[in-house]
Design a protein around this motif. Sequence first.
Motif, PDB file in Angstrom:
ATOM      1  N   ASN A 274       0.828  -1.205   0.000  1.00 22.27           N
ATOM      2  CA  ASN A 274       0.000   0.000   0.000  1.00 22.27           C
ATOM      3  C   ASN A 274       0.862   1.255   0.000  1.00 22.27           C
ATOM      4  O   ASN A 274       1.597   1.507   0.959  1.00 22.27           O
ATOM      5  CB  ASN A 274      -0.919  -0.004   1.222  1.00 22.27           C
ATOM      6  N   ARG A 275       0.747   2.044  -1.067  1.00 16.50           N
ATOM      7  CA  ARG A 275       1.549   3.253  -1.192  1.00 16.50           C
ATOM      8  C   ARG A 275       1.194   4.294  -0.134  1.00 16.50           C
ATOM      9  O   ARG A 275       2.035   5.120   0.232  1.00 16.50           O
ATOM     10  CB  ARG A 275       1.367   3.866  -2.583  1.00 16.50           C
ATOM     11  N   SER A 276      -0.035   4.270   0.346  1.00 19.22           N
ATOM     12  CA  SER A 276      -0.430   5.246   1.361  1.00 19.22           C
ATOM     13  C   SER A 276       0.310   5.032   2.678  1.00 19.22           C
ATOM     14  O   SER A 276       0.338   5.926   3.537  1.00 19.22           O
ATOM     15  CB  SER A 276      -1.936   5.158   1.611  1.00 19.22           C
TER      16      SER A 276
ATOM     17  N   ILE B 159      -6.345  -0.552   6.889  1.00 26.73           N
ATOM     18  CA  ILE B 159      -5.854  -1.075   5.621  1.00 26.73           C
ATOM     19  C   ILE B 159      -5.631  -2.584   5.708  1.00 26.73           C
ATOM     20  O   ILE B 159      -5.928  -3.330   4.769  1.00 26.73           O
ATOM     21  CB  ILE B 159      -4.561  -0.352   5.197  1.00 26.73           C
TER      22      ILE B 159
ATOM     23  N   SER C  49      -7.468  -5.362   3.466  1.00 25.08           N
ATOM     24  CA  SER C  49      -6.648  -6.267   2.640  1.00 25.08           C
ATOM     25  C   SER C  49      -6.982  -7.730   2.908  1.00 25.08           C
ATOM     26  O   SER C  49      -6.876  -8.573   2.000  1.00 25.08           O
ATOM     27  CB  SER C  49      -5.165  -6.019   2.926  1.00 25.08           C
TER      28      SER C  49
END
Length: 352
Positions: free
Chosen positions: A81-83, A338, A342
Amino acid sequence: MQYRLVWVLMLRGPGLLGSGVLEALKQQKSLQLTEGTAAVCSTAAYLNIGYLRYLCFLITAMLYIVIVVANTSLIVVICVNRSLHEPMYLFLCSLFVNELYGSTGLFPFLLGLGLGTESSLVRTKRPEVPLTLCFLQIFCLFTYVNIQFCNLAIMSYDRYLAICYPLQYNIRMTSNKAVIFIILIWLYSFVKVLITLSLNIRLTLCENIINGLYCTNYLVVKLACSDTQVNNIYGYFGTVLTIFVPLFPILFSYIKILRVCFSGSKQTRQKAVSTCTPHLVSLLNFSFGCGFEMFQSRFDKSGVPRALRIVLSLYFLIIQPLMNPVMYGLQMSKLRNIFRLSTAPQHGDCSC
């Protein structure tokens, strides 16, 4: 003649072998660490628990699986996750990788010895462990401890910047700087422990018994009959570098954070508590475990029950890898949400 290093684990002590065997061992020639010798070790046998050793093996294996799954899951979530590619989560990722690394330095070793131990009353042969494996374990466990303290120190500084300089945080602590810090911490720890091992290679061992659960640098040096002055000096120096040097940025950061909390708003205090609580719990828990291990290996612990010594000796190597992913995973709301998304099952439309 193949010389052997007899490793008697803490619960039984030297009495397990009998005085005659010990005297015979002491009369053997000196043992060089550089030789391809083997260590005769025991795990479940010293407890005389018979076939219950298979239960111990199962519990140990389950603990290791839980540690691997918990830490790996969070590592994957942060990396995918880039966030979450922010300094705080990058430091957490380094922390979780280190938990896997330290656990791998202990659990496979215990599992291998657990299956290889002959625990019946008739057969007394103990599994042989190469000294190279003992050195490898020292390297893994010592670098694990060093990386852990350094990682916690840089995490405290990161929290200091986030709480005390929220508007300048993205400038003072970027993702690139976080990656550089992580690389430096790991490289520094590897080099520091490699120096320790290089000093041990030159030693000649005249004793044959390591009274511990696993290989440690201090217990190996105690077996030497050659000059250990350099090892002792570097050992004290290394202890200061490992424990007390990271302590300074931690104390500095939390003193600054406390000042801001007392003079700041209620929202600032809530933010400080939510982000610093997992870090403080992790730091205190790990410090307690390492502190007891240092204490029990250097001082007389005859007054402490043997079972308690075993538990506390393994405390920082078992509880910390279990606690950190659970605690940070539950406390950090963004990471928790997240991770939940996921791992949640995807219910897509089904057209027949």
